[in-house]
Design a protein around this motif. Structure first.
Motif, PDB file in Angstrom:
ATOM      1  N   THR A  78       0.769  -1.148   0.005  1.00 31.39           N
ATOM      2  CA  THR A  78      -0.017  -0.043   0.051  1.00 31.39           C
ATOM      3  C   THR A  78       0.719   1.329  -0.147  1.00 31.39           C
ATOM      4  OG1 THR A  78      -0.261  -0.062   2.507  1.00 31.39           O
ATOM      5  CG2 THR A  78      -1.912  -1.166   1.230  1.00 31.39           C
ATOM      6  N   ARG A  79       2.017   1.199   0.187  1.00 24.62           N
ATOM      7  CA  ARG A  79       2.809   2.420   0.125  1.00 24.62           C
ATOM      8  C   ARG A  79       3.636   2.508  -0.955  1.00 24.62           C
ATOM      9  NH1 ARG A  79       6.625   0.526   5.392  1.00 24.62           N
ATOM     10  NH2 ARG A  79       6.141  -1.299   4.296  1.00 24.62           N
ATOM     11  N   VAL A  80       3.342   1.929  -2.001  1.00 25.85           N
ATOM     12  CA  VAL A  80       3.753   2.140  -3.352  1.00 25.85           C
ATOM     13  C   VAL A  80       3.812   3.711  -3.402  1.00 25.85           C
ATOM     14  CG1 VAL A  80       3.348   1.977  -5.844  1.00 25.85           C
ATOM     15  CG2 VAL A  80       3.520   0.016  -4.437  1.00 25.85           C
ATOM     16  N   PRO A  81       4.800   4.298  -4.171  1.00 28.66           N
ATOM     17  CA  PRO A  81       4.855   5.940  -4.106  1.00 28.66           C
ATOM     18  C   PRO A  81       3.982   6.381  -5.276  1.00 28.66           C
ATOM     19  CG  PRO A  81       7.007   4.900  -4.967  1.00 28.66           C
ATOM     20  CD  PRO A  81       6.263   3.865  -4.474  1.00 28.66           C
ATOM     21  N   GLY A  82       3.585   7.582  -5.399  1.00 31.28           N
ATOM     22  CA  GLY A  82       2.785   8.191  -6.301  1.00 31.28           C
ATOM     23  C   GLY A  82       3.723   8.671  -7.523  1.00 31.28           C
ATOM     24  N   ALA A  83       2.861   8.981  -8.779  1.00 26.39           N
ATOM     25  CA  ALA A  83       3.756   9.295  -9.845  1.00 26.39           C
ATOM     26  C   ALA A  83       4.325  10.671  -9.665  1.00 26.39           C
ATOM     27  CB  ALA A  83       2.777   9.418 -10.973  1.00 26.39           C
ATOM     28  N   SER A  84       4.001  11.534  -8.701  1.00 24.57           N
ATOM     29  CA  SER A  84       4.375  12.883  -8.419  1.00 24.57           C
ATOM     30  C   SER A  84       5.354  12.815  -7.338  1.00 24.57           C
ATOM     31  CB  SER A  84       3.627  14.178  -8.354  1.00 24.57           C
ATOM     32  OG  SER A  84       2.796  14.219  -9.474  1.00 24.57           O
ATOM     33  N   SER A  85       5.828  11.663  -6.745  1.00 25.44           N
ATOM     34  CA  SER A  85       6.445  11.431  -5.338  1.00 25.44           C
ATOM     35  C   SER A  85       8.128  11.926  -5.659  1.00 25.44           C
ATOM     36  CB  SER A  85       6.411  10.206  -4.921  1.00 25.44           C
ATOM     37  OG  SER A  85       6.781   9.291  -5.684  1.00 25.44           O
ATOM     38  N   ALA A  86       8.534  12.157  -4.533  1.00 24.24           N
ATOM     39  CA  ALA A  86      10.365  12.181  -4.852  1.00 24.24           C
ATOM     40  C   ALA A  86      10.794  10.877  -5.228  1.00 24.24           C
ATOM     41  CB  ALA A  86      10.886  12.537  -3.365  1.00 24.24           C
ATOM     42  N   ASP A  87      10.236   9.566  -4.660  1.00 24.46           N
ATOM     43  CA  ASP A  87      10.723   8.306  -5.253  1.00 24.46           C
ATOM     44  C   ASP A  87      10.786   8.296  -6.858  1.00 24.46           C
ATOM     45  OD1 ASP A  87      10.937   6.699  -2.317  1.00 24.46           O
ATOM     46  OD2 ASP A  87       9.116   8.227  -2.360  1.00 24.46           O
ATOM     47  N   ALA A  88       9.360   8.494  -7.164  1.00 26.21           N
ATOM     48  CA  ALA A  88       9.473   8.477  -8.461  1.00 26.21           C
ATOM     49  C   ALA A  88      10.164   9.635  -9.293  1.00 26.21           C
ATOM     50  CB  ALA A  88       7.880   8.599  -9.177  1.00 26.21           C
ATOM     51  N   GLY A  89      10.285  10.816  -8.912  1.00 23.46           N
ATOM     52  CA  GLY A  89      10.827  11.785  -9.533  1.00 23.46           C
ATOM     53  C   GLY A  89      12.470  11.357  -9.558  1.00 23.46           C
ATOM     54  N   PHE A  90      13.003  11.070  -8.479  1.00 18.29           N
ATOM     55  CA  PHE A  90      14.455  10.641  -8.430  1.00 18.29           C
ATOM     56  C   PHE A  90      14.672   9.494  -9.431  1.00 18.29           C
ATOM     57  CE2 PHE A  90      17.579   7.763  -6.606  1.00 18.29           C
ATOM     58  CZ  PHE A  90      18.958   8.710  -6.730  1.00 18.29           C
ATOM     59  N   ALA A  91      13.832   8.333  -9.543  1.00 14.98           N
ATOM     60  CA  ALA A  91      14.023   7.374 -10.261  1.00 14.98           C
ATOM     61  C   ALA A  91      14.137   7.787 -11.867  1.00 14.98           C
ATOM     62  CB  ALA A  91      13.081   6.322 -10.030  1.00 14.98           C
ATOM     63  N   ARG A  92      13.073   8.477 -12.227  1.00 17.70           N
ATOM     64  CA  ARG A  92      13.128   9.202 -13.504  1.00 17.70           C
ATOM     65  C   ARG A  92      14.491  10.072 -13.972  1.00 17.70           C
ATOM     66  NH1 ARG A  92       7.148   9.977 -12.420  1.00 17.70           N
ATOM     67  NH2 ARG A  92       7.903  12.025 -11.745  1.00 17.70           N
ATOM     68  N   ASP A  93      14.417  10.936 -13.073  1.00 18.59           N
ATOM     69  CA  ASP A  93      15.575  12.041 -13.311  1.00 18.59           C
ATOM     70  C   ASP A  93      17.065  11.435 -13.304  1.00 18.59           C
ATOM     71  OD1 ASP A  93      13.796  13.770 -13.695  1.00 18.59           O
ATOM     72  OD2 ASP A  93      14.250  14.941 -11.872  1.00 18.59           O
ATOM     73  N   MET A  94      17.072  10.447 -12.180  1.00 15.06           N
ATOM     74  CA  MET A  94      18.499   9.835 -12.270  1.00 15.06           C
ATOM     75  C   MET A  94      18.708   8.854 -13.484  1.00 15.06           C
ATOM     76  SD  MET A  94      21.538  10.023 -10.645  1.00 15.06           S
ATOM     77  CE  MET A  94      21.266  10.819  -8.972  1.00 15.06           C
ATOM     78  N   ALA A  95      17.865   8.211 -13.803  1.00 20.50           N
ATOM     79  CA  ALA A  95      17.877   7.308 -14.895  1.00 20.50           C
ATOM     80  C   ALA A  95      18.349   8.014 -16.215  1.00 20.50           C
ATOM     81  CB  ALA A  95      16.546   6.358 -15.219  1.00 20.50           C
ATOM     82  N   VAL A  96      17.734   9.232 -16.532  1.00 24.38           N
ATOM     83  CA  VAL A  96      18.189  10.139 -17.414  1.00 24.38           C
ATOM     84  C   VAL A  96      19.622  10.579 -17.471  1.00 24.38           C
ATOM     85  CG1 VAL A  96      17.790  12.358 -18.644  1.00 24.38           C
ATOM     86  CG2 VAL A  96      15.900  10.748 -18.165  1.00 24.38           C
TER      87      VAL A  96
END
Length: 243
Positions: A44-62
């Protein structure tokens, strides 16, 4: 003497990178199983699309993709063993970490492109780390496109994200040879690592998934070690990091 010192530092850096990858790999397996890290598919704690977790994963992948690209460029532009080994280590480490980050986004069923036109690094706003670029000593904007990921912002000379090289800087690196290529690569990668460390430190503070926080802390340790190594390698070549 200086070369021996560099080799000692490089071995220490390699050990730090290997340790970071070991922890990151364990974290990825645990999170994929949902072993209490808040990253499992049914958690139930899966992060949302605008969360820091998702933002870091997207940005650091780039961000990581460009480091891999620069590393492959310099391996073809120099015969220096130390630079080629460093480039291989960076490419190998960051390609593996990038796979973890993209894997988490898949696991969380989140998009790899920021929702609603959200700017890159917007998730860092709470840390004051939301600057989207700068200007290098040659007057070109710091930025770049990470192939295989979302376009990180916009700009005449590339996508803007902390420490990333511009398209013109990548083109210049591809034109240089020998020691000139080595120096420019070390300068570009120093900028790149500084930006990456800032992003990873922000995730360590803002991300909610423990496995991702551990990976971010491993990135900080590994890249800070490589920053020291690259500073020594530049000094050997009578050069220094860019202002």
């Amino acid at each position: 003497m200086e070369r021996r010192k560099t080799r000692r530092v490089r071995r220490a850096a390699g050990a730090a990178v290997a340790l970071a990858l070991l922890f990151a790999g364990a974290a990825t397996v645990a999170s994929a199983r949902g072993d209490g890290d808040g990253a499992g598919a049914g958690d139930t704690r899966v992060p949302g699309a605008s969360s820091a977790d998702a933002g870091f994963a997207r940005d650091m992948a780039v961000h990581h993709q460009q480091a891999v690209e620069m590393s492959f460029i310099v391996r073809d532009r120099t015969d220096d063993e130390d630079v080629r080994r460093l480039a291989y280590d960076i490419a190998n480490t960051q390609a593996n970490q990038r796979g973890m980050l993209l894997g988490w986004l898949d696991l969380w069923e989140l998009p790899k492109v920021a929702p609603g036109g959200e700017q890159p690094m917007a998730w860092m706003a709470d840390t004051g780390g939301h600057e989207h670029g700068g200007t290098d000593t040659g007057g070109t904007e710091h930025g770049g496109h990470g192939s295989g990921g979302s376009e990180a912002g916009s700009g005449a000379d590339g996508a803007l994200m902390a420490g990333m090289a511009s398209r013109s800087e990548l083109a210049r690196l591809d034109r240089l040879d020998g020691e000139q290529a080595e120096v420019f690569f070390l300068q570009l990668m120093t900028d790149h690592h500084k930006g990456g460390v800032a992003m990873a430190e922000a995730c360590a503070s803002l991300c909610s998934v423990p496995a991702e926080q551990r990976l971010a802390r491993g990135m900080v340790e590994g890249q800070q070690s490589e920053l020291g190594l690259m500073r020594d390698m530049l000094a050997e070549r009578k050069a220094e990091p860019r202002p």
